[in-house]
Design a protein around this motif. Structure first.
Motif, mmCIF file in Angstrom:
data_model
loop_
_atom_site.group_PDB
_atom_site.id
_atom_site.type_symbol
_atom_site.label_atom_id
_atom_site.label_comp_id
_atom_site.label_asym_id
_atom_site.label_seq_id
_atom_site.Cartn_x
_atom_site.Cartn_y
_atom_site.Cartn_z
ATOM 1 N N THR A 63 45.024 112.224 -42.477
ATOM 2 C CA THR A 63 45.234 113.584 -42.959
ATOM 3 C C THR A 63 45.370 114.475 -41.732
ATOM 4 O O THR A 63 45.065 114.050 -40.603
ATOM 5 C CB THR A 63 44.039 114.072 -43.791
ATOM 6 O OG1 THR A 63 42.879 114.124 -42.927
ATOM 7 C CG2 THR A 63 43.765 113.180 -44.993
ATOM 8 N N LEU A 64 45.800 115.697 -41.919
ATOM 9 C CA LEU A 64 45.918 116.606 -40.782
ATOM 10 C C LEU A 64 44.571 116.781 -40.086
ATOM 11 O O LEU A 64 44.488 116.726 -38.856
ATOM 12 C CB LEU A 64 46.472 117.964 -41.227
ATOM 13 C CG LEU A 64 46.577 119.002 -40.121
ATOM 14 C CD1 LEU A 64 47.489 118.537 -38.989
ATOM 15 C CD2 LEU A 64 47.053 120.333 -40.690
ATOM 16 N N SER A 65 43.520 116.947 -40.842
ATOM 17 C CA SER A 65 42.188 117.134 -40.259
ATOM 18 C C SER A 65 41.773 115.925 -39.412
ATOM 19 O O SER A 65 41.263 116.079 -38.295
ATOM 20 C CB SER A 65 41.172 117.386 -41.373
ATOM 21 O OG SER A 65 39.884 117.538 -40.842
ATOM 22 N N GLN A 66 42.006 114.724 -39.919
ATOM 23 C CA GLN A 66 41.671 113.510 -39.171
ATOM 24 C C GLN A 66 42.501 113.410 -37.887
ATOM 25 O O GLN A 66 41.980 113.060 -36.829
ATOM 26 C CB GLN A 66 41.913 112.277 -40.037
ATOM 27 C CG GLN A 66 40.949 112.149 -41.194
ATOM 28 C CD GLN A 66 41.393 111.088 -42.193
ATOM 29 O OE1 GLN A 66 42.590 110.872 -42.401
ATOM 30 N NE2 GLN A 66 40.420 110.430 -42.814
ATOM 31 N N TYR A 67 43.782 113.727 -37.995
ATOM 32 C CA TYR A 67 44.671 113.685 -36.835
ATOM 33 C C TYR A 67 44.226 114.684 -35.770
ATOM 34 O O TYR A 67 44.138 114.347 -34.587
ATOM 35 C CB TYR A 67 46.109 113.969 -37.282
ATOM 36 C CG TYR A 67 47.073 114.190 -36.150
ATOM 37 C CD1 TYR A 67 47.484 113.141 -35.334
ATOM 38 C CD2 TYR A 67 47.581 115.455 -35.886
ATOM 39 C CE1 TYR A 67 48.374 113.346 -34.290
ATOM 40 C CE2 TYR A 67 48.473 115.671 -34.851
ATOM 41 C CZ TYR A 67 48.867 114.614 -34.058
ATOM 42 O OH TYR A 67 49.744 114.827 -33.019
ATOM 43 N N LEU A 68 43.918 115.909 -36.174
ATOM 44 C CA LEU A 68 43.495 116.925 -35.205
ATOM 45 C C LEU A 68 42.185 116.538 -34.542
ATOM 46 O O LEU A 68 41.981 116.815 -33.353
ATOM 47 C CB LEU A 68 43.412 118.297 -35.867
ATOM 48 C CG LEU A 68 44.749 118.880 -36.343
ATOM 49 C CD1 LEU A 68 44.530 120.203 -37.066
ATOM 50 C CD2 LEU A 68 45.741 119.032 -35.194
ATOM 51 N N ASP A 69 41.284 115.874 -35.274
ATOM 52 C CA ASP A 69 40.040 115.382 -34.679
ATOM 53 C C ASP A 69 40.339 114.349 -33.593
ATOM 54 O O ASP A 69 39.708 114.351 -32.528
ATOM 55 C CB ASP A 69 39.124 114.758 -35.738
ATOM 56 C CG ASP A 69 38.462 115.794 -36.640
ATOM 57 O OD1 ASP A 69 38.492 117.004 -36.307
ATOM 58 O OD2 ASP A 69 37.928 115.388 -37.694
ATOM 59 N N LEU A 70 41.312 113.463 -33.846
ATOM 60 C CA LEU A 70 41.706 112.460 -32.841
ATOM 61 C C LEU A 70 42.320 113.120 -31.614
ATOM 62 O O LEU A 70 41.997 112.772 -30.475
ATOM 63 C CB LEU A 70 42.701 111.470 -33.437
ATOM 64 C CG LEU A 70 42.151 110.474 -34.443
ATOM 65 C CD1 LEU A 70 43.288 109.703 -35.104
ATOM 66 C CD2 LEU A 70 41.178 109.519 -33.770
ATOM 67 N N VAL A 71 43.217 114.077 -31.836
ATOM 68 C CA VAL A 71 43.872 114.772 -30.722
ATOM 69 C C VAL A 71 42.832 115.519 -29.882
ATOM 70 O O VAL A 71 42.893 115.512 -28.650
ATOM 71 C CB VAL A 71 44.962 115.736 -31.225
ATOM 72 C CG1 VAL A 71 45.501 116.607 -30.093
ATOM 73 C CG2 VAL A 71 46.105 114.959 -31.871
ATOM 74 N N ALA A 72 41.862 116.134 -30.539
ATOM 75 C CA ALA A 72 40.837 116.906 -29.827
ATOM 76 C C ALA A 72 40.048 116.033 -28.851
ATOM 77 O O ALA A 72 39.544 116.528 -27.843
ATOM 78 C CB ALA A 72 39.895 117.572 -30.832
ATOM 79 N N LYS A 73 39.963 114.732 -29.124
ATOM 80 C CA LYS A 73 39.218 113.809 -28.260
ATOM 81 C C LYS A 73 40.080 113.223 -27.139
ATOM 82 O O LYS A 73 39.571 112.542 -26.254
ATOM 83 C CB LYS A 73 38.648 112.671 -29.097
ATOM 84 C CG LYS A 73 37.608 113.134 -30.105
ATOM 85 C CD LYS A 73 37.207 112.007 -31.026
ATOM 86 C CE LYS A 73 36.288 112.541 -32.123
ATOM 87 N NZ LYS A 73 36.100 111.557 -33.178
ATOM 88 N N ALA A 74 41.390 113.491 -27.184
ATOM 89 C CA ALA A 74 42.304 112.935 -26.175
ATOM 90 C C ALA A 74 42.114 113.623 -24.833
ATOM 91 O O ALA A 74 41.630 114.746 -24.755
ATOM 92 C CB ALA A 74 43.752 113.094 -26.638
ATOM 93 N N THR A 75 42.493 112.937 -23.789
ATOM 94 C CA THR A 75 42.448 113.485 -22.441
ATOM 95 C C THR A 75 43.756 114.226 -22.162
ATOM 96 O O THR A 75 44.830 113.715 -22.493
ATOM 97 C CB THR A 75 42.294 112.348 -21.409
ATOM 98 O OG1 THR A 75 41.107 111.620 -21.725
ATOM 99 C CG2 THR A 75 42.208 112.876 -19.999
ATOM 100 N N ILE A 76 43.657 115.408 -21.587
ATOM 101 C CA ILE A 76 44.867 116.141 -21.216
ATOM 102 C C ILE A 76 45.550 115.397 -20.076
ATOM 103 O O ILE A 76 44.916 115.058 -19.077
ATOM 104 C CB ILE A 76 44.550 117.595 -20.826
ATOM 105 C CG1 ILE A 76 44.048 118.359 -22.047
ATOM 106 C CG2 ILE A 76 45.789 118.278 -20.246
ATOM 107 C CD1 ILE A 76 43.642 119.800 -21.771
ATOM 108 N N GLN A 77 46.848 115.125 -20.267
ATOM 109 C CA GLN A 77 47.644 114.416 -19.266
ATOM 110 C C GLN A 77 48.944 115.182 -19.047
ATOM 111 O O GLN A 77 49.400 115.885 -19.933
ATOM 112 C CB GLN A 77 48.015 113.013 -19.755
ATOM 113 C CG GLN A 77 46.852 112.120 -20.074
ATOM 114 C CD GLN A 77 47.343 110.786 -20.629
ATOM 115 O OE1 GLN A 77 48.305 110.220 -20.136
ATOM 116 N NE2 GLN A 77 46.683 110.297 -21.657
ATOM 117 N N GLU A 78 49.528 114.971 -17.893
ATOM 118 C CA GLU A 78 50.856 115.533 -17.639
ATOM 119 C C GLU A 78 51.801 114.999 -18.709
ATOM 120 O O GLU A 78 51.786 113.809 -19.027
ATOM 121 C CB GLU A 78 51.339 115.108 -16.248
ATOM 122 C CG GLU A 78 52.569 115.810 -15.783
ATOM 123 C CD GLU A 78 52.328 117.270 -15.416
ATOM 124 O OE1 GLU A 78 53.293 118.036 -15.524
ATOM 125 O OE2 GLU A 78 51.204 117.624 -15.031
#
Length: 131
Positions: A63-78
């Motif tokens: 779901t959008l909420s689940q996806y945004l939770d995953l993205v929030a845990k990602a490392t910022i990369q170039e």
């Protein structure tokens, strides 16, 4: 003999406005995802959107909420975001984008809907390509 339909100035103006509105949504995704701007990403998607991909040969969806939770845990990369194409008919559309990171690329296809004067991503299907 078939009638030739001439595009009026009003039609051209409407097309330019639709392009502008679609690009606002797509840019929220393309600019928000690399820097993990969750609120900007949320604004690009319809609240009932689904995100799908294939992992190890199996369909995975969030779901959008689940996806945004995953993205929030990602490392910022170039990242190099790129709009490959987009099109629309009436209040539905589609787009093809990619986000290229150092070692992999996400290739995304979106289904878009226009509701209340705003374009939103209704569905995202994504492919991750190793570089």
């Amino acid at each position: 003999m078939a009638k030739k339909i001439m595009k009026t100035l009003a039609t051209k103006v409407n097309a330019e406005e639709e392009k502008r509105l679609i690009l606002l949504t797509l840019n929220d995704y393309l600019q928000g995802r690399p820097v993990i701007d969750i609120e900007r990403l949320r604004g690009a998607f319809h609240p009932d959107a689904y995100i799908r991909t294939i992992i190890e040969g199996k369909l995975v969806q969030w779901t959008l909420s689940q996806y945004l939770d995953l993205v929030a845990k990602a490392t910022i990369q170039e990242c190099q975001p790129e709009l490959l194409s987009y099109t629309w008919d009436g209040n539905t559309g589609a787009a093809h984008v990619q986000l290229t990171f150092a070692t992999f690329r996400f290739i995304d296809r979106f289904n878009l809907v226009k509701l209340d004067g705003k374009w939103q991503i209704m569905d995202k299907i994504s492919y991750q390509e190793e570089l």
